[in-house]
Design an enzyme around this catalytic site. Sequence first.
Site, short mmCIF file in Angstrom:
data_model
loop_
_atom_site.label_atom_id
_atom_site.label_comp_id
_atom_site.label_asym_id
_atom_site.label_seq_id
_atom_site.Cartn_x
_atom_site.Cartn_y
_atom_site.Cartn_z
N SER A 444 0.82 -1.21 0.00
CA SER A 444 0.00 0.00 0.00
C SER A 444 0.85 1.26 0.00
O SER A 444 0.34 2.35 -0.21
CB SER A 444 -0.98 0.00 1.18
OG SER A 444 -0.39 -0.55 2.31
N HIS A 465 -3.32 -3.54 -5.80
CA HIS A 465 -3.63 -3.10 -4.44
C HIS A 465 -5.10 -3.32 -4.09
O HIS A 465 -5.97 -2.56 -4.49
CB HIS A 465 -3.25 -1.61 -4.31
CG HIS A 465 -3.43 -1.06 -2.94
ND1 HIS A 465 -3.86 0.22 -2.70
CD2 HIS A 465 -3.25 -1.62 -1.71
CE1 HIS A 465 -3.94 0.42 -1.40
NE2 HIS A 465 -3.57 -0.68 -0.78
N ASN A 515 -5.13 6.53 -1.28
CA ASN A 515 -4.47 7.00 -0.06
C ASN A 515 -3.85 8.38 -0.26
O ASN A 515 -3.79 9.18 0.67
CB ASN A 515 -3.42 6.00 0.40
CG ASN A 515 -4.07 4.81 1.09
OD1 ASN A 515 -5.23 4.90 1.53
ND2 ASN A 515 -3.38 3.68 1.16
#
Length: 724
Positions: A444, A465, A515
């Site tokens: 990640s 991912h 993210n």
Amino acid sequence: MSAPVKDPALRLDFVQPGIARITFDMPGSRANTLNQGVQSEFENILTQLEATPNLQGLIFCSGKPGMFIAGADLKELASVTPPSPPLPGGEGRPDARALTLRGLRFIARFEKLPCPTVVLIDGGCMGGGLEMALAFDYRLAGTNPKTEIGLPETKIGLIPGWGGTQRLPRLIGPSIAAEMICAGEAAKAQRARAIGMVWDVVPSAKMLDEGLRLLAWSRESGEWQKIRTKKQQPIGLSEDQHQYTFGVLKGQVLAKTKGQFPAPLAAIEAIAKGCNLTLEEGLKVETDHFIPLIGSTISRNLIALFFMGQRLAKDTGVADAAVQPKDVNRVGVIGAGIMGAGIAGAMVRKGVHATMIDVAPELLAKGVAAITKVIQTRIDIGRATQTELASAAALLNTTSNYGQLADREVIIEAVVENEGVKTKLYRELQTILSPDAILASNTSTISITRMAEAVKNPANFAGLHFFNPVDRMQLVEVIRGEKTSDQTVATLVALAKKAGKTPIVVKDCPGFLVNRILFPYLNEAMVLLEEGVEPRAIDKAASEFGMPMGPITLSDVVGLDTAVYAGEVVNRAFADRAQETKILGALVAAGRLGQKSGAGFYSYAKGLRGADDPALLPFLEKCRTGKRTIDAEEIRDRLFLPMLVEASLVLSEGIVRDPSDVDMGLILGIGFPTQHGGLLRRADNVGMSNILTLLAKYEALGKRFQPTPQMRKMVASSKGFFPA
Ligand code: NAI
């Protein structure tokens, strides 16, 4: 009569003397959809039928195997809606009303034909398709497994507006009808029969014969006339029944939608008010509730979302149409932890053989138990069968012997998040894997381009991912390193789809897509805390905006140690926009890691719902830079504006190929509220010049509130992220 249509979608013939048949088969399309042209054809055919002497029966079917009617043509629906949010009774409404009334009128004409009528539904029958079918005396469903019948309009912010809220309750009862309409869920053939939506389920190949038999019997018995008379009348619920039924339903809907989606509530209102009226009066009530929703911002957002989903479903992940993905049937998964087991489970559930590897037998056993638990839970709630469990188990094998990876087409690495451990493993694998095997990492935070240096053929290396928990999270980011080939990207995209996921291709960068955009939001939440805002106030502002949970709770759920670690990667890379805070580090140092350790920002001593914790206060006091009261509006702006700035940079840098990748990524990855259509679409709705005014308000706080060149250009050219 009007001139014949050039490429007609409808065909009228007579299967027996006096028995007419309408066949719907839209030329050049896989689906039958209801647009204005098709409506004209229906009107013409109805005129013909009304003038046919001695009409004995009507059969309506589709000419496409496994497909009846997919519903209204959404492109047309989107184009008839006004371009700006309509005002009550304002612009655009008359058109919407005229359009609705036209549909209602032609559908009602089927109910007035002087003979029994039957629809043969063999395949998907959705929205307007079902509303048409409800005007027929009988519905027969075919055994084709694709047969599914429902009214999904609330999913695009509308209610059924062609009689669905009135005719369905009269057929199957107001309570079940309202539940189905509010959820927008469809019923398979057998369930449709069980609840009375169709008369019977018959073999697909025999539908015409069965339809003819039914018509003959109904003509003899005169039953069709009784059906019609009953349908026109009120359902007649007593006051108690009425209050109970709709009170409970409304409560359920409000609990689920938190009042943020008006369509399901409008559907309940239309059903509740209409069920004690005649059909004709009920239809008027339906129209009154339907019209205000057409072209509403939420409906337009949800329709856009539908098209974004379609785009991703068709996307191969690469621009070159000549690149063909390899069909993958054998994968290896290294690491049987939370993610490895989740990924292997997703593969075997969809028929892909998976070999799972870990360092010790007990870790493998734990992984297998986790996979079994997911399927068993699905069995318990009726979503899977023992057979599926058995076939998944047959496709899974576990080992500690890397030699068993030699025949694998794709190997997904999900070992601990440590670059040294991962690259050492890749080097060891080089002599084992087949030369054209693809190696993909579930990392990640670690750079795919950098880790590719550890493999012989970086063209065959990428990131894949998955999100946690894998069985429930639909999103997969396919991370493209500098040297990753188109072939590798396309193959991983196809594999993720095969595993039932929605892949989005992302160029390698710190935080990848989701993210990278999430961390400015989490970071700002910490800044707000240190400025003196209470944790609950921050969470409340985010929840009221529609987020599934606020950023403080999210940090506790993810784990504060993970948040610190992953946050550092993103914040270091984009240091000019990140704001340093102390609170996370202080809590982690004290062992307050969030939900998993029993306390973080909140206390979890009494369960998974965080409770306010007085023990947090000393930490806050030590880290606080002020004690300013900040209102909900500022909290909301402060949380979402830095996300938007980052998203604009992501787009400008070409990290993703389309603005809808950003919006879908955030919706699927962090539950960004669908009613806003996505982060970028919301910005378009608000208007970029308004966004710039807002940003100017917070400019002094730092670069994270500075408009990007792309945003400034948009204002100058009056454009948005999406084409108007
Ligand atoms: P985990 O700690 O639950 O599982 C890792 C497993 O890998 C352990 O069972 C360990 O024994 C095994 N392992 C370590 N070295 C190995 C080796 N050389 N050969 C075979 N097995 C080995 O970790 P988790 O959470 O499953 O994470 C795995 C990867 O997925 C990490 O890169 C993480 O960053 C990433 N990830 C984690 C997410 C999460 O929420 N946990 C979300 C998305 C990605």
